[in-house]
Design an enzyme around this catalytic site. Sequence first.
Site, PDB file in Angstrom:
ATOM      1  CG  HIS A 103      -1.901  -1.185   1.169  1.00  0.00           C
ATOM      2  ND1 HIS A 103      -2.606  -1.585   2.266  1.00  0.00           N
ATOM      3  CD2 HIS A 103      -2.212  -2.078   0.180  1.00  0.00           C
ATOM      4  CE1 HIS A 103      -3.317  -2.673   1.965  1.00  0.00           C
ATOM      5  NE2 HIS A 103      -3.081  -2.997   0.703  1.00  0.00           N
ATOM      6  CG  HIS A 137      -7.715  -2.997  -1.586  1.00  0.00           C
ATOM      7  ND1 HIS A 137      -7.131  -1.971  -0.878  1.00  0.00           N
ATOM      8  CD2 HIS A 137      -6.921  -4.085  -1.395  1.00  0.00           C
ATOM      9  CE1 HIS A 137      -6.045  -2.421  -0.269  1.00  0.00           C
ATOM     10  NE2 HIS A 137      -5.897  -3.701  -0.568  1.00  0.00           N
ATOM     11  CG  ASP A 191      -3.570  -5.134  -2.949  1.00  0.00           C
ATOM     12  OD1 ASP A 191      -3.120  -4.310  -2.136  1.00  0.00           O
ATOM     13  OD2 ASP A 191      -4.382  -6.030  -2.638  1.00  0.00           O
ATOM     14  CG  HIS A 207      -0.099  -9.440  -3.083  1.00  0.00           C
ATOM     15  ND1 HIS A 207      -0.159  -8.115  -3.436  1.00  0.00           N
ATOM     16  CD2 HIS A 207      -0.847  -9.551  -1.963  1.00  0.00           C
ATOM     17  CE1 HIS A 207      -0.898  -7.460  -2.556  1.00  0.00           C
ATOM     18  NE2 HIS A 207      -1.339  -8.307  -1.658  1.00  0.00           N
TER      19      HIS A 207
HETATM   20 ZN   LIG Z   1      -3.991  -4.589  -0.323  1.00  0.00          ZN
END
Ligand SMILES: [Zn+2]
Length: 280
Positions: free
Chosen positions: A77, A232, A236, A259
Site C-alpha cells: 500500500h 483495492h 495492490d 500478489h
Molecule cells: Zn492490499
Amino acid sequence: MIVEYQHTLADEIHLSGVGLHTGCEANLTLSPAPANAGFSFSLADGSRIPATHQTVRSTVRCTTLGSPTAEINTVEHVLAALAGMGVDNAAISIDAEEVPIMDGSAKPFADAIAKTGLVEQRVPRRILELRSPFWVRDGDKLLVVVPAPHFKINFFVAFPEPVGNQFLETPEITPEYFLREIAPNRTFGFRAEVEALYSQGLALGGSLDNAVVIDRDGYMGKLRFPDEIVRHKALDLIGDFALLGMHPRCEVIALKSGHALHVAAVRELLAPYRPAAIAR
Ligand SMILES: [Zn+2]
C-alpha cells in the site's frame, strides 16, 4: 518530445500505526532519495532492503520483502501510494517488521505525499515500454500485459456474494486519478476467513477500522465505493508493479489475480530474455 523527469519527496513524512498481520505498533518515515535510487526500506537493525522483485520473500496475504537478515511485511500500500502519486525515489524507514495498515487503504500515505509535495530531479524518468503482449497465468487467475502509451488497468474479480463480479477499467493512472479513485479503497476479508486467521495468531491488527469485512449477508460497515473490492485489487497491483523500479507504459488486464501473479508479471517484464521490454 517532452522529457519526463524523476521526482522525490519535498520533505520527510512521519506516520505511525499498527501492522495488520503482526498487530505491532510501527513508526514510518518517508524521506527524499537521490535520482535513480528507487524505493528502499531501512529497518531498525540497520539493514536496507531495496523494493525490487529480487527481494520478494512471500506473496501470501501480503507482499513481503527480505534481506538475508530481516523482513518487511505488507509493503504494497505504501509502494502504491509512492508510485501512484508520481514519486520515483524515496527511502522508507521503519522500526517494525510490518508497514502500518493505517485505515486499510493507501489514502493516509497518498494524502501525506500530496500535502508534502514533490521536487523534480533533473534526471529523466526511467520508463518501461512494452513492444509485444504477454501473459502469466495460475489456474483461473490470468494477467495479460499489452503495449500502451501509458499505464492503465482493467481488473475483473469474482467472489462469493455479496461481492460477486466486479470490473474496473481505469483511464491513464495519473496522480490525480490515483488519489481520488484508487487510494481510498481499503483491504478486505471474509468474516469466516478473518476469524480463522485470528485464531491462528494472524491478522492481529485487523479491525473494522482498517478493513472491509464481508459477511454472508452483506458488508459490515459502509463502503467508500460500491466497487471498493476491485478498486483495492487495482491498488495492490499498482503497489506490486512499483517493484519494477520504473514507470510502466502498458495496459494490464487482470482476471482474479493477486500478489503472486503481479510479481510474476514484474519478473517477466524485466526478464533478460524479453527483448520486448525496453527501458530508457
Ligand atoms: Zn492490499
